[in-house]
Every structure is written in C-alpha cells, then in structure tokens.
Design a protein around this motif. Sequence first.
Motif, PDB file in Angstrom:
ATOM      1  N   ALA A  17       6.438   0.140   0.012  1.00 25.26           N
ATOM      2  CA  ALA A  17       6.230  -0.228  -1.395  1.00 25.26           C
ATOM      3  C   ALA A  17       4.787  -0.688  -1.560  1.00 25.26           C
ATOM      4  N   TRP A  18       4.188  -0.344  -2.712  1.00 27.25           N
ATOM      5  CA  TRP A  18       2.805  -0.694  -2.962  1.00 27.25           C
ATOM      6  C   TRP A  18       2.533  -0.676  -4.466  1.00 27.25           C
TER       7      TRP A  18
ATOM      8  N   PHE B 103       7.844  -4.749   0.614  1.00 28.48           N
ATOM      9  CA  PHE B 103       8.709  -4.771  -0.566  1.00 28.48           C
ATOM     10  C   PHE B 103       8.557  -6.070  -1.357  1.00 28.48           C
TER      11      PHE B 103
ATOM     12  N   PHE C  82       4.232  -0.318  -9.891  1.00 23.41           N
ATOM     13  CA  PHE C  82       4.929  -0.527  -8.615  1.00 23.41           C
ATOM     14  C   PHE C  82       5.459   0.819  -8.138  1.00 23.41           C
ATOM     15  N   HIS C  83       5.296   1.095  -6.847  1.00 27.35           N
ATOM     16  CA  HIS C  83       5.774   2.362  -6.279  1.00 27.35           C
ATOM     17  C   HIS C  83       6.518   2.121  -4.974  1.00 27.35           C
ATOM     18  N   CYS C  84       7.585   2.880  -4.788  1.00 28.37           N
ATOM     19  CA  CYS C  84       8.309   2.939  -3.523  1.00 28.37           C
ATOM     20  C   CYS C  84       8.246   4.375  -3.044  1.00 28.37           C
TER      21      CYS C  84
ATOM     22  N   SER D 126       9.006   4.663  -9.322  1.00 32.59           N
ATOM     23  CA  SER D 126       7.826   4.014  -9.908  1.00 32.59           C
ATOM     24  C   SER D 126       8.254   3.163 -11.093  1.00 32.59           C
TER      25      SER D 126
ATOM     26  N   TRP E 107      -0.074   3.990   2.628  1.00 29.88           N
ATOM     27  CA  TRP E 107       0.717   4.428   1.470  1.00 29.88           C
ATOM     28  C   TRP E 107       0.636   5.931   1.256  1.00 29.88           C
TER      29      TRP E 107
ATOM     30  N   SER F 278       4.857  -6.458  -2.652  1.00 28.12           N
ATOM     31  CA  SER F 278       4.515  -5.659  -3.822  1.00 28.12           C
ATOM     32  C   SER F 278       5.148  -6.216  -5.088  1.00 28.12           C
TER      33      SER F 278
END
Length: 158
Positions: free
Chosen positions: A109-110, A75, A94-96, A133, A125, A78
């Motif tokens: 998160a990545w 987290f 950004f993505h969770c 996002s 991921w 990222s």
Amino acid sequence: MMKRVVRKYRMVLQVAAVVSWIRLRLRGESLPAVLKRLNPGALSGRPDPARFEDLVYYVDCWLRLFPYNAKGNCFPRSLALYWFATRSGYPVSFHCGVRKDGAGLDGHAWLMLDRQPFHEPGQHWQRFTVTYSFPPDQPVNADLVSPMRPRNGTTAAI
C-alpha cells in the motif's frame, strides 16, 4: 524552546491516536468504509513540507515500535499518512497492489500525489499491480506512471 517540545509531543500523541484508531477500525470495517471515514471530504490546511516530514517520521517510529504485522507496516502507514496528508492540504490518493511472489501473492500500500509516489521509500511500489485506489476517480496503473522524479520529502525511513 518549550513551545517546540510541546508541539513535538502533541504531534507524537496525535500520530499514536490516528494509528490506533485505524487499527481498531480495520478490525470491524472494510477498507472502503475506513477510507471513507479518513477522507475529510475537502482538503484543509496548507501544505507544510517540514511539518509533514515530522509527521512521516513519527508515523514510521510508532510503527517500528508497534508493528502491524511481520511482513510490514505499509498498510497502516499509508492509511495514517492519507489522514494527515488530506488534512494538510495534499490531494493524495491511496493505492493497494499485489504481485506474484513465488507460489503466492504479496501486497503493498502506498500514496500518490500528482501521479508520483508520496513519501514512499524507494521504488518498491512499481512492482505491484494496482488493485484498489481511493478516491476511486483517480485511477493509477503503476505501469503508466513515469519514473520517480526527486521530490522533497519523498523518502522516509520505514
């Protein structure tokens, strides 16, 4: 030689400041509010893969020394890399995501760049369903993303 050393320590201090700022903000603000603060509005800088590799290395080192939580550092990692990437000319998102993990949920998160993971170690991921996002106008579903293609600098030690 001296310039290199000064540049290195300046980068380490910058990473420490960004990671610390993110941690403080997350204590009192929502994720969307923090991401809006991290978003520069417009990309700046020119992508420099070698410099960005160094930034990734220092972010990872900092988070190993001062971990975010026992389950992982994805987290804050990222978020910090989002800050550095957008200021280095990389149009990342950004993505969770979440996945079922036994009786509970696990999160990750990545970052993505051109529908590919950006400095994301491994393919971990892909096991997560995207739940959030940013920026929101770049939706990505992990199921729709093509297999990872090798890219300079897509792997970094955690």
